[in-house]
Design a protein around this motif. Structure first.
Motif, PDB file in Angstrom:
ATOM      1  N   GLY A  25      43.635  63.947 -32.158  1.00  0.00           N
ATOM      2  CA  GLY A  25      42.173  63.721 -32.241  1.00  0.00           C
ATOM      3  C   GLY A  25      41.128  64.454 -31.193  1.00  0.00           C
ATOM      4  N   ILE A  26      41.379  65.412 -30.258  1.00  0.00           N
ATOM      5  CA  ILE A  26      40.802  65.977 -29.442  1.00  0.00           C
ATOM      6  C   ILE A  26      41.473  67.339 -29.643  1.00  0.00           C
ATOM      7  CG2 ILE A  26      41.675  65.241 -27.374  1.00  0.00           C
ATOM      8  CD1 ILE A  26      38.920  65.263 -26.159  1.00  0.00           C
ATOM      9  N   ILE A  27      40.612  68.415 -29.607  1.00  0.00           N
ATOM     10  CA  ILE A  27      41.017  69.900 -29.353  1.00  0.00           C
ATOM     11  C   ILE A  27      40.844  70.266 -27.911  1.00  0.00           C
ATOM     12  CG2 ILE A  27      40.877  72.236 -30.072  1.00  0.00           C
ATOM     13  CD1 ILE A  27      41.958  70.199 -32.138  1.00  0.00           C
ATOM     14  N   PHE A  28      41.767  70.609 -27.051  1.00  0.00           N
ATOM     15  CA  PHE A  28      41.566  70.978 -25.813  1.00  0.00           C
ATOM     16  C   PHE A  28      40.672  72.145 -25.619  1.00  0.00           C
ATOM     17  CE2 PHE A  28      43.909  67.752 -23.622  1.00  0.00           C
ATOM     18  CZ  PHE A  28      44.896  67.733 -23.927  1.00  0.00           C
ATOM     19  N   SER A  29      40.894  73.016 -26.485  1.00  0.00           N
ATOM     20  CA  SER A  29      40.081  74.369 -26.237  1.00  0.00           C
ATOM     21  C   SER A  29      38.660  74.143 -26.687  1.00  0.00           C
ATOM     22  CB  SER A  29      40.523  75.284 -27.346  1.00  0.00           C
ATOM     23  OG  SER A  29      40.385  74.809 -28.688  1.00  0.00           O
ATOM     24  N   SER A  30      38.164  73.102 -27.017  1.00  0.00           N
ATOM     25  CA  SER A  30      36.834  72.768 -27.117  1.00  0.00           C
ATOM     26  C   SER A  30      36.204  71.803 -26.220  1.00  0.00           C
ATOM     27  CB  SER A  30      36.396  72.281 -28.736  1.00  0.00           C
ATOM     28  OG  SER A  30      36.964  72.984 -29.762  1.00  0.00           O
ATOM     29  N   ASN A  31      37.113  71.483 -25.174  1.00  0.00           N
ATOM     30  CA  ASN A  31      36.916  70.773 -24.149  1.00  0.00           C
ATOM     31  C   ASN A  31      37.264  71.022 -23.007  1.00  0.00           C
ATOM     32  OD1 ASN A  31      35.510  67.912 -25.789  1.00  0.00           O
ATOM     33  ND2 ASN A  31      37.214  68.700 -27.013  1.00  0.00           N
ATOM     34  N   ALA A  48      43.053  69.051 -10.887  1.00  0.00           N
ATOM     35  CA  ALA A  48      42.662  70.286 -11.342  1.00  0.00           C
ATOM     36  C   ALA A  48      42.082  70.188 -12.712  1.00  0.00           C
ATOM     37  CB  ALA A  48      44.233  71.271 -11.948  1.00  0.00           C
ATOM     38  N   SER A  49      41.524  71.313 -13.244  1.00  0.00           N
ATOM     39  CA  SER A  49      40.754  71.351 -14.433  1.00  0.00           C
ATOM     40  C   SER A  49      40.712  72.520 -15.019  1.00  0.00           C
ATOM     41  CB  SER A  49      39.169  71.316 -14.056  1.00  0.00           C
ATOM     42  OG  SER A  49      38.746  69.894 -13.526  1.00  0.00           O
ATOM     43  N   ILE A  50      40.468  72.609 -16.356  1.00  0.00           N
ATOM     44  CA  ILE A  50      40.434  73.887 -17.242  1.00  0.00           C
ATOM     45  C   ILE A  50      39.438  73.558 -18.319  1.00  0.00           C
ATOM     46  CG2 ILE A  50      42.442  72.949 -18.704  1.00  0.00           C
ATOM     47  CD1 ILE A  50      43.147  76.076 -19.007  1.00  0.00           C
ATOM     48  N   THR A  51      38.542  74.568 -18.269  1.00  0.00           N
ATOM     49  CA  THR A  51      37.304  74.253 -19.160  1.00  0.00           C
ATOM     50  C   THR A  51      37.741  74.805 -20.597  1.00  0.00           C
ATOM     51  OG1 THR A  51      36.528  76.586 -18.973  1.00  0.00           O
ATOM     52  CG2 THR A  51      35.619  74.590 -17.191  1.00  0.00           C
ATOM     53  N   SER A  52      36.775  74.606 -21.473  1.00  0.00           N
ATOM     54  CA  SER A  52      37.041  75.238 -22.885  1.00  0.00           C
ATOM     55  C   SER A  52      37.158  76.623 -22.893  1.00  0.00           C
ATOM     56  CB  SER A  52      35.818  74.723 -23.855  1.00  0.00           C
ATOM     57  OG  SER A  52      34.652  75.353 -23.495  1.00  0.00           O
ATOM     58  N   VAL A  53      36.634  77.416 -21.992  1.00  0.00           N
ATOM     59  CA  VAL A  53      36.811  78.762 -22.067  1.00  0.00           C
ATOM     60  C   VAL A  53      37.862  79.299 -21.044  1.00  0.00           C
ATOM     61  CG1 VAL A  53      34.413  79.292 -22.488  1.00  0.00           C
ATOM     62  CG2 VAL A  53      35.018  79.161 -20.184  1.00  0.00           C
ATOM     63  N   GLY A  54      38.630  78.292 -20.369  1.00  0.00           N
ATOM     64  CA  GLY A  54      39.750  78.585 -19.601  1.00  0.00           C
ATOM     65  C   GLY A  54      39.432  78.826 -18.280  1.00  0.00           C
ATOM     66  N   ASN A  55      38.375  78.580 -17.686  1.00  0.00           N
ATOM     67  CA  ASN A  55      38.113  78.693 -16.433  1.00  0.00           C
ATOM     68  C   ASN A  55      38.991  77.395 -15.501  1.00  0.00           C
ATOM     69  OD1 ASN A  55      36.482  80.763 -16.636  1.00  0.00           O
ATOM     70  ND2 ASN A  55      34.611  79.539 -16.771  1.00  0.00           N
ATOM     71  N   ILE A  68      47.039  74.869 -13.455  1.00  0.00           N
ATOM     72  CA  ILE A  68      46.862  74.134 -14.859  1.00  0.00           C
ATOM     73  C   ILE A  68      46.754  75.365 -16.063  1.00  0.00           C
ATOM     74  CG2 ILE A  68      44.350  74.179 -14.328  1.00  0.00           C
ATOM     75  CD1 ILE A  68      44.138  71.482 -15.832  1.00  0.00           C
ATOM     76  N   SER A  69      47.274  75.073 -17.141  1.00  0.00           N
ATOM     77  CA  SER A  69      47.286  76.084 -18.180  1.00  0.00           C
ATOM     78  C   SER A  69      47.081  75.211 -19.552  1.00  0.00           C
ATOM     79  CB  SER A  69      48.559  76.817 -18.184  1.00  0.00           C
ATOM     80  OG  SER A  69      49.748  76.132 -18.456  1.00  0.00           O
ATOM     81  N   ARG A  70      46.817  76.160 -20.561  1.00  0.00           N
ATOM     82  CA  ARG A  70      46.630  75.432 -22.062  1.00  0.00           C
ATOM     83  C   ARG A  70      47.286  76.316 -22.833  1.00  0.00           C
ATOM     84  NH1 ARG A  70      40.819  75.618 -22.557  1.00  0.00           N
ATOM     85  NH2 ARG A  70      41.027  77.393 -23.887  1.00  0.00           N
ATOM     86  N   CYS A  94      46.580  62.630 -17.446  1.00  0.00           N
ATOM     87  CA  CYS A  94      45.634  63.851 -17.987  1.00  0.00           C
ATOM     88  C   CYS A  94      44.291  63.294 -18.687  1.00  0.00           C
ATOM     89  CB  CYS A  94      46.440  64.770 -18.985  1.00  0.00           C
ATOM     90  SG  CYS A  94      47.003  63.745 -20.352  1.00  0.00           S
ATOM     91  N   ALA A  95      43.329  63.977 -18.894  1.00  0.00           N
ATOM     92  CA  ALA A  95      42.196  63.358 -19.339  1.00  0.00           C
ATOM     93  C   ALA A  95      41.405  64.459 -20.035  1.00  0.00           C
ATOM     94  CB  ALA A  95      41.281  62.875 -18.180  1.00  0.00           C
ATOM     95  N   ALA A  96      40.633  64.370 -20.916  1.00  0.00           N
ATOM     96  CA  ALA A  96      39.813  65.267 -21.432  1.00  0.00           C
ATOM     97  C   ALA A  96      38.646  64.747 -22.157  1.00  0.00           C
ATOM     98  CB  ALA A  96      40.724  65.928 -22.891  1.00  0.00           C
ATOM     99  N   GLY A  97      37.699  65.809 -22.109  1.00  0.00           N
ATOM    100  CA  GLY A  97      36.359  65.283 -22.422  1.00  0.00           C
ATOM    101  C   GLY A  97      35.294  66.538 -22.617  1.00  0.00           C
ATOM    102  N   ARG A  98      33.976  66.128 -22.622  1.00  0.00           N
ATOM    103  CA  ARG A  98      33.020  67.234 -22.729  1.00  0.00           C
ATOM    104  C   ARG A  98      32.815  67.843 -21.306  1.00  0.00           C
ATOM    105  NH1 ARG A  98      28.356  64.844 -27.032  1.00  0.00           N
ATOM    106  NH2 ARG A  98      29.739  64.918 -28.833  1.00  0.00           N
ATOM    107  N   ALA A  99      32.246  68.784 -21.233  1.00  0.00           N
ATOM    108  CA  ALA A  99      31.985  69.298 -19.965  1.00  0.00           C
ATOM    109  C   ALA A  99      31.161  68.563 -18.775  1.00  0.00           C
ATOM    110  CB  ALA A  99      31.195  70.941 -20.105  1.00  0.00           C
TER     111      ALA A  99
END
Length: 116
Positions: A25-31, A48-55, A68-70, A94-99
């Motif tokens: 229900g959520i795409i990690f690469s967009s969040n 740790a955090s990983i952004t949508s662009v992989g930072n 952290i990796s994706r 783990c958690a995921a969401g908007r920037a």
């Protein structure tokens, strides 16, 4: 949205574990995805955090030991933990969401126990 963390367990100090977080229900690469942990009697702590662009970004307690990796094809986020210490013992989330991290989604925790 569901997040499912797994991979916790009992490990000796100095050992390694890899935690996984699967999402539906959520795409990690967009969040942005993050790992937190909470030890008994303590507040939840960001790890740790990983952004949508992989930072990636790490708490001081994790720098140099955790990664952290994706995997975008599998829509999975991982936390590789090396050189584990007894003080790393906690339930990891783990958690995921908007920037802007408004109303993120949380998974259930996975317990990590580190024996000395």
């Amino acid at each position: 949205v569901q997040l499912q963390a797994s991979g916790g367990g009992l490990v000796q100090a100095g050992g390694s574990l890899r935690l996984s977080c699967a999402a539906s229900g959520i795409i990690f690469s967009s969040n942005t995805a993050k790992w937190y942990r909470q030890a008994p009697g303590k507040q939840r702590e960001w790890i740790a955090s990983i952004t949508s662009v992989g930072n990636t970004l790490y708490a001081n307690s994790a720098k140099g030991r955790f990664t952290i990796s994706r995997d975008d094809q599998k829509n999975m986020v991982y936390l590789q933990m090396n050189s584990l210490k007894p003080e790393d013992a906690a339930t990891y989330y783990c958690a995921a969401g908007r920037a802007n991290w408004v109303s993120p989604y949380w998974g259930q925790g996975t317990l990590v126990t580190v024996s000395s």
